[in-house]
Design an enzyme around this catalytic site. Structure first.
Site, PDB file in Angstrom:
ATOM      1  N   TRP A  86       0.946  -1.137  -0.048  1.00 42.47           N
ATOM      2  CA  TRP A  86       0.031   0.035   0.000  1.00 42.47           C
ATOM      3  C   TRP A  86       0.986   1.306  -0.087  1.00 42.47           C
ATOM      4  CZ3 TRP A  86      -2.747  -3.365  -1.335  1.00 42.47           C
ATOM      5  CH2 TRP A  86      -3.777  -4.052  -0.738  1.00 42.47           C
ATOM      6  N   ASN A 201      -7.046  -0.621  -4.604  1.00 39.58           N
ATOM      7  CA  ASN A 201      -7.116  -2.018  -4.391  1.00 39.58           C
ATOM      8  C   ASN A 201      -8.686  -2.447  -4.465  1.00 39.58           C
ATOM      9  OD1 ASN A 201      -6.743  -4.634  -3.042  1.00 39.58           O
ATOM     10  ND2 ASN A 201      -7.674  -3.572  -1.266  1.00 39.58           N
ATOM     11  N   GLU A 202      -9.103  -3.502  -5.301  1.00 46.04           N
ATOM     12  CA  GLU A 202     -10.252  -4.061  -5.667  1.00 46.04           C
ATOM     13  C   GLU A 202     -11.346  -3.065  -5.646  1.00 46.04           C
ATOM     14  OE1 GLU A 202     -10.814  -6.955  -2.593  1.00 46.04           O
ATOM     15  OE2 GLU A 202      -9.336  -8.356  -3.312  1.00 46.04           O
ATOM     16  N   TYR A 276     -10.200 -15.984  -4.499  1.00 48.14           N
ATOM     17  CA  TYR A 276     -10.524 -16.298  -3.167  1.00 48.14           C
ATOM     18  C   TYR A 276     -11.677 -17.048  -3.092  1.00 48.14           C
ATOM     19  CZ  TYR A 276      -7.053 -12.859  -1.202  1.00 48.14           C
ATOM     20  OH  TYR A 276      -5.797 -12.232  -0.962  1.00 48.14           O
ATOM     21  N   GLU A 316      -3.560 -11.495  -6.308  1.00 43.77           N
ATOM     22  CA  GLU A 316      -3.785 -11.959  -4.841  1.00 43.77           C
ATOM     23  C   GLU A 316      -4.585 -13.503  -4.938  1.00 43.77           C
ATOM     24  OE1 GLU A 316      -6.269  -9.661  -2.045  1.00 43.77           O
ATOM     25  OE2 GLU A 316      -5.306  -7.854  -2.663  1.00 43.77           O
ATOM     26  N   TRP A 358      -1.138 -13.885  -0.990  1.00 50.18           N
ATOM     27  CA  TRP A 358      -1.351 -13.125   0.239  1.00 50.18           C
ATOM     28  C   TRP A 358      -1.352 -13.973   1.299  1.00 50.18           C
ATOM     29  CZ3 TRP A 358      -3.202  -8.060   0.214  1.00 50.18           C
ATOM     30  CH2 TRP A 358      -3.633  -7.447   1.658  1.00 50.18           C
TER      31      TRP A 358
END
Length: 408
Positions: A86, A201-202, A276, A316, A358
């Site tokens: 980040w 991010n996303e 995920y 990720e 991740w």
């Protein structure tokens, strides 16, 4: 010594050679078609996420900064070449950005240290510029700042459309991209240690399932960033969710993005995918989650190669130790599926260029454990798998380099 000038000339040549080798290693990552390139040869790399690097490094206490150095050293020992982290921390405790355009110099110095250490260890960085979620401020904080200035905003999704909010974010882009590193003296925009910028991010905009809002925002922000920085690659930060017309490829929900169209924007240099299945398919067992994952991986590789025609990074992925019935073997199965899909594509010159698990932690960082953490010393089977994948991808790069040299 009979000829001291000859001696100094030899020393000069040696130093020049060292400088040229270092300069070659420190080149910018570029893109040619669906491949990353480094110094004229295709670049394939294994990597990791470590979102925490900047704010841990912001504490100049040696015990904290040693964690940064240790993480990069352990990563290098496993031949990992990319780290994603980040470059934001908006308001709240120990922020990078106190308020729009007002920065915490100590936090920036932490990011300076991270970039410096990554360079020392031969690791390229992907720096994300804002969060979709509330963690570390995110789009919610930008909207709050605008509301405090009298803007009539009813939804956090107006982060993507409100002109004042967009102005705040552009200022943040400029503030980070043009930052001069206090250790190296190099502006971020001129530093080849940075591989790429990530807009968000996303990013998600569930209020507009057509993905038009996200599309317009990416177009505007990508164009602005590229007007400031001509050296670095840029990606949007997408998870890989498809548009409504292709929703059969998604889990059973939409997030207002379009994997294909969003990544076809000319200023976006490569596509990203997050994976995920344990979060997205909680009612399904591990076998069904792996079946979904296999289709998810292969559909994105195919679309990156045949439609988008840009490199693809699996930015990720992971499996949580908090999942019901978890054991290390199940996590290793997921890693194996991701790594196998990447290698299959890369070995035939396809678009898949690498994967970033991740997340990486070192010993003594229990407060940052989220279930997905990889501590190499605690997970020998996973660590071995990671290192083997790194070596396989590095070998592909060497193979292409040797081919280019032999035909040069």
């Amino acid at each position: 010594m009979k000829n001291p000038f000859f001696f100094f000339f030899i020393i000069f040549l040696v130093l020049l050679l060292i400088y040229e080798v270092r300069a070659a290693e420190d080149g910018f990552i570029t893109r040619e078609g669906q491949h990353f390139m480094l110094n004229g040869t295709p670049f394939y790399a294994n990597g990791f996420n470590a979102y925490w690097l900047m704010y841990v490094a912001a504490d100049s206490d040696s015990s904290h900064r040693n964690k940064i150095s240790s993480a990069f050293q352990q990563a290098a020992n496993h031949s990992l070449l990319i780290a994603r982290t980040w470059a934001f921390r908006d308001a709240g405790y120990s922020p990078l950005q106190y308020s729009p355009g007002s920065y915490n110099e100590l936090m920036f110095q932490g990011l300076d240290f991270v970039i410096h250490e990554a360079g020392k260890h031969g690791i390229k960085l992907i720096l994300s510029l804002v969060n979709n979620y509330d963690d570390c401020g995110g789009k919610k904080q930008y909207v709050k700042w605008a509301k405090n200035e009298g803007q009539n905003i009813s939804s956090d999704d107006e982060f993507f459309t409100n002109s004042v909010v967009k102005g705040y974010f552009k200022n943040h882009i400029k503030g980070v991209v043009t930052r001069q590193n206090s250790i190296t003296g190099i502006s971020y925009k001129d530093d080849p240690t940075i591989m790429a910028w990530e807009l968000m991010n996303e990013p998600r905009c569930t209020s507009d399932p057509s993905a038009n809002t996200i599309q317009a925002w990416i177009v505007e922000m990508a164009s602005y960033l590229k007007s400031i920085d001509h050296n670095h690659l840029l990606e949007a930060g997408l998870e890989g969710f498809y548009a409504q017309s292709d929703r059969r490829k998604n889990p059973s929900f939409q997030v207002g993005t379009d994997f294909v169209r969003n990544n076809q924007i000319p200023e976006i240099d490569f596509a990203t995918v997050h994976s995920y299945p344990d979060q997205w398919l909680t009612s399904q067992d591990d076998d069904d989650q792996l079946l979904f994952l296999d289709k998810w991986l292969n559909s994105h590789i195919k679309d990156a190669e045949t439609i988008i025609q840009k490199p693809l990074l699996f930015a990720e992925f992971g499996k949580s130790s908090k999942d019901p019935g978890y054991d290390t073997h199940k996590r290793d199965e997921l890693f194996s599926a991701v790594y196998s899909a990447i290698y299959s594509s890369a070995s035939r010159g396809g678009a898949a260029a690498g994967g970033l698990f991740w997340q990486l932690l070192t010993q003594g960082m229990d407060n940052l454990r989220d279930g997905y953490e990889i501590v190499f010393s605690e997970s020998p089977s996973t660590a071995t798998m990671i290192q083997q994948q790194s070596q396989k991808l590095n070998n592909i790069g060497k193979m292409f380099k040797d081919h280019i040299l032999s035909n040069g």
